[in-house]
Design a protein around this motif. Structure first.
Motif, PDB file in Angstrom:
ATOM      1  N   ALA A   1       0.828  -1.212   0.000  1.00  0.00           N
ATOM      2  CA  ALA A   1       0.000   0.000   0.000  1.00  0.00           C
ATOM      3  C   ALA A   1       0.861   1.261   0.000  1.00  0.00           C
ATOM      4  CB  ALA A   1      -0.923   0.004   1.208  1.00  0.00           C
ATOM      5  N   GLY A   2       2.199   1.079   0.015  1.00  0.00           N
ATOM      6  CA  GLY A   2       3.099   2.227  -0.064  1.00  0.00           C
ATOM      7  C   GLY A   2       3.591   2.756   1.266  1.00  0.00           C
ATOM      8  N   VAL A   3       3.461   1.963   2.337  1.00  0.00           N
ATOM      9  CA  VAL A   3       3.888   2.410   3.663  1.00  0.00           C
ATOM     10  C   VAL A   3       4.904   1.418   4.218  1.00  0.00           C
ATOM     11  CG1 VAL A   3       3.146   2.912   6.028  1.00  0.00           C
ATOM     12  CG2 VAL A   3       1.671   3.519   4.097  1.00  0.00           C
ATOM     13  N   LYS A   4       6.048   1.924   4.606  1.00  0.00           N
ATOM     14  CA  LYS A   4       7.110   1.082   5.157  1.00  0.00           C
ATOM     15  C   LYS A   4       6.901   0.924   6.664  1.00  0.00           C
ATOM     16  CE  LYS A   4      12.113   0.605   5.300  1.00  0.00           C
ATOM     17  NZ  LYS A   4      13.396   1.201   4.946  1.00  0.00           N
ATOM     18  N   LEU A   5       6.899  -0.325   7.130  1.00  0.00           N
ATOM     19  CA  LEU A   5       6.747  -0.622   8.555  1.00  0.00           C
ATOM     20  C   LEU A   5       7.978  -1.368   9.069  1.00  0.00           C
ATOM     21  CD1 LEU A   5       3.082  -2.018   8.788  1.00  0.00           C
ATOM     22  CD2 LEU A   5       3.873   0.305   9.188  1.00  0.00           C
ATOM     23  N   PRO A   6       8.266  -1.239  10.366  1.00  0.00           N
ATOM     24  CA  PRO A   6       9.347  -2.049  10.952  1.00  0.00           C
ATOM     25  C   PRO A   6       9.012  -3.542  10.848  1.00  0.00           C
ATOM     26  CG  PRO A   6       8.704  -0.282  12.443  1.00  0.00           C
ATOM     27  CD  PRO A   6       7.691  -0.310  11.320  1.00  0.00           C
ATOM     28  N   ARG A   7       9.986  -4.390  11.058  1.00  0.00           N
ATOM     29  CA  ARG A   7       9.829  -5.829  10.843  1.00  0.00           C
ATOM     30  C   ARG A   7       9.048  -6.545  11.946  1.00  0.00           C
ATOM     31  NH1 ARG A   7       8.144  -9.864  10.413  1.00  0.00           N
ATOM     32  NH2 ARG A   7       9.158 -11.863  10.231  1.00  0.00           N
ATOM     33  N   VAL A   8       9.317  -6.269  13.208  1.00  0.00           N
ATOM     34  CA  VAL A   8       8.701  -7.042  14.290  1.00  0.00           C
ATOM     35  C   VAL A   8       7.584  -6.257  14.981  1.00  0.00           C
ATOM     36  CG1 VAL A   8      10.741  -8.469  14.681  1.00  0.00           C
ATOM     37  CG2 VAL A   8      10.460  -6.351  15.955  1.00  0.00           C
ATOM     38  N   ALA A   9       6.665  -7.003  15.604  1.00  0.00           N
ATOM     39  CA  ALA A   9       5.464  -6.408  16.195  1.00  0.00           C
ATOM     40  C   ALA A   9       5.788  -5.321  17.217  1.00  0.00           C
ATOM     41  CB  ALA A   9       4.598  -7.496  16.837  1.00  0.00           C
ATOM     42  N   SER A  10       6.727  -5.573  18.108  1.00  0.00           N
ATOM     43  CA  SER A  10       7.029  -4.575  19.149  1.00  0.00           C
ATOM     44  C   SER A  10       7.550  -3.277  18.543  1.00  0.00           C
ATOM     45  CB  SER A  10       8.018  -5.138  20.168  1.00  0.00           C
ATOM     46  OG  SER A  10       9.217  -5.525  19.523  1.00  0.00           O
ATOM     47  N   SER A  11       8.346  -3.370  17.489  1.00  0.00           N
ATOM     48  CA  SER A  11       8.854  -2.165  16.809  1.00  0.00           C
ATOM     49  C   SER A  11       7.740  -1.473  16.032  1.00  0.00           C
ATOM     50  CB  SER A  11       9.987  -2.522  15.851  1.00  0.00           C
ATOM     51  OG  SER A  11      11.096  -2.996  16.565  1.00  0.00           O
ATOM     52  N   GLN A  12       6.843  -2.238  15.466  1.00  0.00           N
ATOM     53  CA  GLN A  12       5.709  -1.644  14.751  1.00  0.00           C
ATOM     54  C   GLN A  12       4.883  -0.800  15.717  1.00  0.00           C
ATOM     55  OE1 GLN A  12       3.890  -5.180  13.126  1.00  0.00           O
ATOM     56  NE2 GLN A  12       5.182  -5.153  11.295  1.00  0.00           N
ATOM     57  N   PHE A  13       4.629  -1.326  16.901  1.00  0.00           N
ATOM     58  CA  PHE A  13       3.848  -0.581  17.888  1.00  0.00           C
ATOM     59  C   PHE A  13       4.614   0.647  18.378  1.00  0.00           C
ATOM     60  CE2 PHE A  13       2.305   0.355  22.178  1.00  0.00           C
ATOM     61  CZ  PHE A  13       0.950   0.506  21.921  1.00  0.00           C
ATOM     62  N   ALA A  14       5.891   0.480  18.646  1.00  0.00           N
ATOM     63  CA  ALA A  14       6.692   1.575  19.216  1.00  0.00           C
ATOM     64  C   ALA A  14       6.916   2.718  18.226  1.00  0.00           C
ATOM     65  CB  ALA A  14       8.039   1.037  19.698  1.00  0.00           C
ATOM     66  N   ARG A  15       7.139   2.401  16.970  1.00  0.00           N
ATOM     67  CA  ARG A  15       7.546   3.434  16.003  1.00  0.00           C
ATOM     68  C   ARG A  15       6.405   4.126  15.278  1.00  0.00           C
ATOM     69  NH1 ARG A  15      12.646   0.348  13.454  1.00  0.00           N
ATOM     70  NH2 ARG A  15      13.882   0.241  15.367  1.00  0.00           N
ATOM     71  N   ILE A  16       5.221   3.542  15.296  1.00  0.00           N
ATOM     72  CA  ILE A  16       4.085   4.214  14.653  1.00  0.00           C
ATOM     73  C   ILE A  16       3.444   5.106  15.700  1.00  0.00           C
ATOM     74  CG2 ILE A  16       1.868   3.927  13.495  1.00  0.00           C
ATOM     75  CD1 ILE A  16       2.960   1.203  12.478  1.00  0.00           C
ATOM     76  N   ARG A  17       3.459   6.400  15.446  1.00  0.00           N
ATOM     77  CA  ARG A  17       3.061   7.391  16.447  1.00  0.00           C
ATOM     78  C   ARG A  17       1.568   7.433  16.741  1.00  0.00           C
ATOM     79  NH1 ARG A  17       6.425  12.419  14.055  1.00  0.00           N
ATOM     80  NH2 ARG A  17       8.490  11.521  14.316  1.00  0.00           N
ATOM     81  N   ASN A  18       0.753   7.185  15.740  1.00  0.00           N
ATOM     82  CA  ASN A  18      -0.687   7.382  15.882  1.00  0.00           C
ATOM     83  C   ASN A  18      -1.332   6.201  16.604  1.00  0.00           C
ATOM     84  OD1 ASN A  18      -3.140   8.596  15.628  1.00  0.00           O
ATOM     85  ND2 ASN A  18      -3.203   8.519  13.397  1.00  0.00           N
ATOM     86  N   LYS A  19      -1.421   6.268  17.944  1.00  0.00           N
ATOM     87  CA  LYS A  19      -2.008   5.208  18.761  1.00  0.00           C
ATOM     88  C   LYS A  19      -3.534   5.322  18.732  1.00  0.00           C
ATOM     89  CE  LYS A  19       2.124   3.987  20.220  1.00  0.00           C
ATOM     90  NZ  LYS A  19       3.011   3.707  19.131  1.00  0.00           N
ATOM     91  N   ILE A  20      -4.204   4.179  18.741  1.00  0.00           N
ATOM     92  CA  ILE A  20      -5.652   4.101  18.576  1.00  0.00           C
ATOM     93  C   ILE A  20      -6.228   3.227  19.695  1.00  0.00           C
ATOM     94  CG2 ILE A  20      -7.484   3.314  17.003  1.00  0.00           C
ATOM     95  CD1 ILE A  20      -5.815   5.654  15.933  1.00  0.00           C
TER      96      ILE A  20
END
Length: 173
Positions: free
Chosen positions: A95-114
């Motif tokens: 979809a054109g968005v780069k994410l970190p590899r592991v779940a914990s990094s995905q949660f930590a590095r994406i700023r917009n918490k929901i």
């Protein structure tokens, strides 16, 4: 304003005062219009940003759904097999968005918490102390690659999922 008539210079102070007050009014109106248009433009920019994120989220959900039935494999990032974080990384990358590899990094590095109540399709949901991630697809369901011996599938978000829910993030903002 100065006017020459037969070599004599005539000053017209009343005309100058009228011109000054008219230009002042015009300047004030222009500044007010500029401020108003900046506010509208900022609102339009925010709306456009949200629309872009939603379009990317729809694409990520569609890509993830196309992987239904693919086997779980630890550390796999597709295509053909996935672990949980590899699946969401793969879908959002398409979809054109780069994410970190592991779940914990995905949660930590994406700023917009929901929160649970704010979930929209494409949001990443984290469980078991950030040990598992899935993607919300709407209507109380998520897509994920559960564990060894299982395949990518859509599951309902029941009581157990809610009790182990850590948080969620909205990629692409």
């Amino acid at each position: 304003m100065t006017v020459t008539a037969g070599g004599a210079i005539l000053l017209a102070p009343t005309a100058q005062a009228e011109t000054t007050s008219e230009s002042t009014v015009t300047t004030v109106k222009a500044e007010t219009t500029a401020k108003t248009s900046k506010k509208v433009t900022a609102a339009q920019r925010r709306a456009a940003k949200v629309a872009r994120q939603q379009a990317k989220a729809r694409k990520a959900v569609a890509v993830a759904k196309n992987q239904i039935g693919d086997p779980y494999r630890y550390g796999a990032t597709g295509p053909g097999s996935f672990d949980c974080s590899g699946l969401v990384q793969f879908a959002w990358k398409r979809a054109g968005v780069k994410l970190p590899r592991v779940a914990s990094s995905q949660f930590a590095r994406i700023r917009n918490k929901i929160s649970w109540r704010q979930l929209k399709p494409g949001d990443l949901m984290f469980f078991n102390g950030l040990g598992h991630v899935g993607m919300y697809v709407g209507k109380g369901k998520m897509i994920h690659s559960p564990r060894t011996g299982e395949r990518v599938r859509i599951d309902k978000l029941g009581g157990w999922r809610r009790s182990s829910f850590v948080g969620a993030v909205r990629p692409g903002m």
